[in-house]
Enzyme design. Structure first.
Site, short mmCIF file in Angstrom:
data_model
loop_
_atom_site.label_atom_id
_atom_site.label_comp_id
_atom_site.label_asym_id
_atom_site.label_seq_id
_atom_site.Cartn_x
_atom_site.Cartn_y
_atom_site.Cartn_z
N TYR A 145 0.86 -1.20 0.00
CA TYR A 145 0.00 0.00 0.00
C TYR A 145 0.90 1.25 0.00
CZ TYR A 145 -3.12 3.52 2.14
OH TYR A 145 -3.83 4.66 2.44
N ASN A 202 -3.41 8.67 9.51
CA ASN A 202 -4.53 8.12 10.30
C ASN A 202 -5.66 9.12 10.57
OD1 ASN A 202 -3.36 5.53 10.74
ND2 ASN A 202 -1.99 6.49 12.23
N GLU A 204 -11.63 -1.33 8.93
CA GLU A 204 -11.63 -0.21 9.87
C GLU A 204 -10.22 0.02 10.45
OE1 GLU A 204 -12.89 -3.10 10.20
OE2 GLU A 204 -12.90 -3.87 12.24
P1 NAD Z 1 -12.34 4.86 2.01
O1 NAD Z 1 -12.00 3.41 1.77
O2 NAD Z 1 -13.45 5.19 2.92
O3 NAD Z 1 -12.60 5.59 0.62
C1 NAD Z 1 -12.00 5.18 -0.58
C2 NAD Z 1 -13.12 5.04 -1.61
O4 NAD Z 1 -12.53 4.65 -2.85
C3 NAD Z 1 -14.15 3.96 -1.26
O5 NAD Z 1 -15.44 4.55 -1.14
C4 NAD Z 1 -14.08 2.98 -2.40
O6 NAD Z 1 -15.33 2.43 -2.79
C5 NAD Z 1 -13.49 3.86 -3.50
N1 NAD Z 1 -12.90 3.01 -4.53
C6 NAD Z 1 -12.05 1.97 -4.38
N2 NAD Z 1 -11.80 1.41 -5.56
C7 NAD Z 1 -12.50 2.10 -6.49
C8 NAD Z 1 -12.68 1.98 -7.90
N3 NAD Z 1 -12.05 1.02 -8.59
N4 NAD Z 1 -13.47 2.87 -8.51
C9 NAD Z 1 -14.14 3.82 -7.82
N5 NAD Z 1 -14.01 3.99 -6.49
C10 NAD Z 1 -13.21 3.13 -5.84
O7 NAD Z 1 -10.98 5.52 2.48
P2 NAD Z 1 -10.70 6.96 3.12
O8 NAD Z 1 -10.31 6.76 4.51
O9 NAD Z 1 -11.79 7.90 2.78
O10 NAD Z 1 -9.39 7.37 2.32
C11 NAD Z 1 -9.41 8.26 1.20
C12 NAD Z 1 -8.00 8.37 0.63
O11 NAD Z 1 -7.10 8.84 1.65
C13 NAD Z 1 -7.43 7.04 0.13
O12 NAD Z 1 -6.67 7.30 -1.03
C14 NAD Z 1 -6.51 6.62 1.24
O13 NAD Z 1 -5.47 5.78 0.78
C15 NAD Z 1 -5.99 7.95 1.75
N6 NAD Z 1 -5.54 7.86 3.15
C16 NAD Z 1 -6.47 7.71 4.14
C17 NAD Z 1 -6.04 7.61 5.45
C18 NAD Z 1 -7.01 7.45 6.58
O14 NAD Z 1 -6.56 7.37 7.73
N7 NAD Z 1 -8.32 7.37 6.34
C19 NAD Z 1 -4.67 7.68 5.75
C20 NAD Z 1 -3.76 7.82 4.71
C21 NAD Z 1 -4.22 7.94 3.41
#
Ligand code: NAD
Length: 327
Positions: free
Chosen positions: A151, A180, A193
């Site tokens: 990842y 996070n 989660e």
């Molecule tokens: P999340 O999983 O809630 O949201 C990601 C969304 O992407 C999901 O709704 C999923 O359905 C969608 N998705 C996945 N594959 C797809 C596809 N092929 N086509 C269309 N949609 C697709 O995650 P989040 O927590 O909202 O994270 C958002 C971004 O932030 C991500 O890129 C994640 O890597 C990054 N991020 C999040 C965190 C965190 O703590 N939440 C930390 C570091 C980075």
């Protein structure tokens, strides 16, 4: 004056759905796109396109020439139980890379004026995160690269992809490395989660005097940022002229067991912790906000305790709802 137009990819997910709400509140016209609608309520986007963003034809449909801003949050991701077991590595790398390859390409082709990409602190080298009391996560410590998960490698690749498109084709990019993010409407069960939601759920499920399991020895350290502060930081970065990459996180580092203690206090319960083997990721990680302060003249201020206090009742409510459904 006509409203600015924004495309939010991953608008059915946690951070994306909060961003849609914020952009609407700021007066934007918003299109959301995702494989699914938001799980915990309807989207506030003016237009929501269900699409698989790994496919070119999806981008042909969602990204038109008038888009002022694109927010690219879509990714195949989850918490430690999803990204550190190794079982999902091929999916994580392939699915997210495909999405980003098209996003960068189409943003240039369709002349998007600015694009935001959400990278992650998981791209930092594992060798700088072995001491739980002194992890190094300043932006310039990214190389020599050695993320501890596929990842993280994909995030690093995609950061470089957006910057390459910026250098070669003039794409106007903003890149942040999230540390996070947590809060209401985040995934709280099912294996994807993150630690705050998992611990809140486990504690909410227990009666006073019960026991919960925590992965690892519980002495691994992390920092956690409340969702509203994340959204504020992203909007400030988009408005600034700084392309990044920049950390968006909190500098309040705690052990996982300490965070469990905070949640117990909020719940008003005494719960025993049993530390069990499980996927934990690096030993220590904390946001380093020096660059954020310098470039944006701003940093998040909400304490972890206050953020957990806002999140606890929401997850408890979800738990009650699901128990009522199965009763
Ligand atoms: P999340 O999983 O809630 O949201 C990601 C969304 O992407 C999901 O709704 C999923 O359905 C969608 N998705 C996945 N594959 C797809 C596809 N092929 N086509 C269309 N949609 C697709 O995650 P989040 O927590 O909202 O994270 C958002 C971004 O932030 C991500 O890129 C994640 O890597 C990054 N991020 C999040 C965190 C965190 O703590 N939440 C930390 C570091 C980075």
């Amino acid at each position: 004056m006509t409203a600015k137009r924004a495309l939010v990819c991953g608008a059915g997910g946690f951070i994306g759905s909060h961003m849609v709400r914020r952009l609407r509140a700021e007066g934007y016209w918003v299109r959301g796109s995702d494989l699914k609608y938001p799980e915990f309520g309807s989207s506030e986007a003016h237009d929501f396109v269900i699409a698989d963003l790994r496919l070119r034809e999806s981008w042909e449909a969602i990204l038109d020439e008038d888009m002022d801003e694109v927010y690219q949050f879509a990714a195949d991701m989850g918490g430690a139980g999803y990204i550190f077991t190794g079982e999902n590595d091929a999916h994580v790398m392939h699915n997210s890379a495909m999405i980003n390859l098209h996003a960068a390409d189409f943003a240039v082709q369709r002349k998007a004026k600015k694009i935001f990409y959400s990278s992650s602190a998981c791209m930092y080298p594992a060798y700088n995160q072995e001491d739980p009391n002194n992890p190094k996560c300043a932006e310039e410590t990214a190389y020599p690269a050695a993320p501890d998960s596929e990842y993280g490698w994909e995030k690093l690749f995609s950061e470089r992809l957006y910057f390459a498109f910026s250098r070669n084709f003039g794409l106007n990019v903003r890149v942040a490395r999230f540390h996070n993010i947590f809060g209401p409407e985040g995934t709280w069960r099912g294996g994807k989660e993150k630690a705050p939601a998992a611990l809140i759920r486990k504690i909410a499920e227990q009666p006073d005097g019960g026991t919960i399991e925590v992965w690892g020895d519980g002495q691994q350290t992390r920092s956690f940022l409340y969702i509203d502060e994340c959204i504020e930081a992203v909007r400030r970065l988009m408005e600034s002229s700084f392309p990044g990459p920049v950390n968006i996180g909190s500098e309040e580092m705690v052990t996982i067991n300490q965070m469990a203690g905070m949640i117990m206090k909020i719940a008003g319960k005494k719960i025993a912790i049993r530390n069990v083997p499980g996927p934990t990721g690096v030993r220590g990680r904390n946001s380093d906000n020096r660059l954020l302060r310098k470039e944006l003249g701003w940093e998040p201020t909400m304490s972890l305790y206050d953020g957990l206090k806002k999140t606890y009742p929401w997850i408890e409510g979800q738990l009650w709802k699901s128990l009522r459904k199965t009763a």
